[in-house]
Design a protein around this motif. Structure first.
Motif, short mmCIF file in Angstrom:
data_model
loop_
_atom_site.label_atom_id
_atom_site.label_comp_id
_atom_site.label_asym_id
_atom_site.label_seq_id
_atom_site.Cartn_x
_atom_site.Cartn_y
_atom_site.Cartn_z
N GLU A 80 0.83 -1.21 0.00
CA GLU A 80 0.00 0.00 0.00
C GLU A 80 0.87 1.26 0.00
O GLU A 80 0.63 2.19 -0.77
CB GLU A 80 -0.94 0.00 1.20
CG GLU A 80 -2.05 -1.03 1.09
CD GLU A 80 -2.88 -1.16 2.36
OE1 GLU A 80 -2.73 -0.34 3.30
OE2 GLU A 80 -3.69 -2.11 2.42
N HIS B 159 2.76 1.53 -3.39
CA HIS B 159 1.92 1.41 -4.59
C HIS B 159 2.39 0.26 -5.49
O HIS B 159 2.58 0.42 -6.69
CB HIS B 159 1.86 2.73 -5.36
CG HIS B 159 1.49 3.89 -4.51
ND1 HIS B 159 0.23 4.06 -3.99
CD2 HIS B 159 2.23 4.93 -4.05
CE1 HIS B 159 0.20 5.16 -3.27
NE2 HIS B 159 1.40 5.70 -3.28
N LYS B 160 2.58 -0.90 -4.86
CA LYS B 160 3.00 -2.11 -5.58
C LYS B 160 1.99 -3.20 -5.31
O LYS B 160 1.16 -3.09 -4.41
CB LYS B 160 4.39 -2.56 -5.10
CG LYS B 160 5.49 -1.57 -5.42
CD LYS B 160 6.83 -2.10 -4.98
CE LYS B 160 7.92 -1.12 -5.39
NZ LYS B 160 9.24 -1.62 -5.03
#
Length: 180
Positions: free
Chosen positions: A112, A115-116
């Motif tokens: 989170e 952003h993966k």
């Protein structure tokens, strides 16, 4: 000298968030080896995974980062956020804190934050942690799985960030009161 608190733990346990908020709450300085590591990786134009591999062949980088931990501890009035902070600042540290959380929880947080995907974060986390474990054993003969150096161990899955900081603030206040 003033109080010295070390906060250690694996990636994704909330070390940085907890250490920053605790430092702010107690009006202490804050230093993070992770921030230094990420800055050095960016300066070299590398991902964290690439930089970890690079550092495996260049142990002076770990020594430099860990030297910052010791310098900060000597100055006092600080919260040190570093995987090896309890070991490196041991003789100066008043309270050595280990934060933990299950791998699944840590990887979800990292995915989170960065952003993966969960899978990407899992692979990266396992590689980085293995790299660190091997480097720290080789460079310093430190077994990061030996938790006997810590005074306090908290599972951050069980409480919110604010609750963890509240618990630690109470512990620090009790320590200061009992040390007076």
């Amino acid at each position: 000298m003033g109080i010295v608190l070390t906060i250690s733990g694996e990636h994704g346990v909330g070390k940085s968030a907890c250490a920053k908020l605790l430092a702010q709450t107690l009006n202490l300085k804050y230093i993070s080896s992770g921030e230094i590591f990420r800055l050095l990786a960016r300066e070299k134009g590398m991902t964290l995974e690439e930089f970890s591999s690079y550092v495996e062949k260049n142990p002076e980088i770990d020594r430099e980062i860990d030297g910052e931990t010791v310098r900060a501890a000597k100055e006092g009035n600080v919260v040190i956020d570093a995987r090896l902070s309890a070991w490196k600042a041991r003789e100066y540290a008043d309270i050595k804190i280990l934060l933990t959380a299950p791998l699944e929880v840590r990887v979800k947080r990292l995915a989170e934050r960065d952003h993966k995907t969960y899978k990407e974060s899992l692979e990266e986390t396992l590689k980085r942690e293995l790299s660190e474990k091997e480097r720290f054993k080789k460079i310093y003969n430190i077994d990061v799985d030996d938790h006997s150096v810590f005074d306090i161990i908290i599972n951050t899955e069980l409480w919110s960030l604010n609750s963890v900081v509240k618990i630690l603030k109470t512990i620090v206040e009790e320590y200061i009161t009992s040390s007076s």
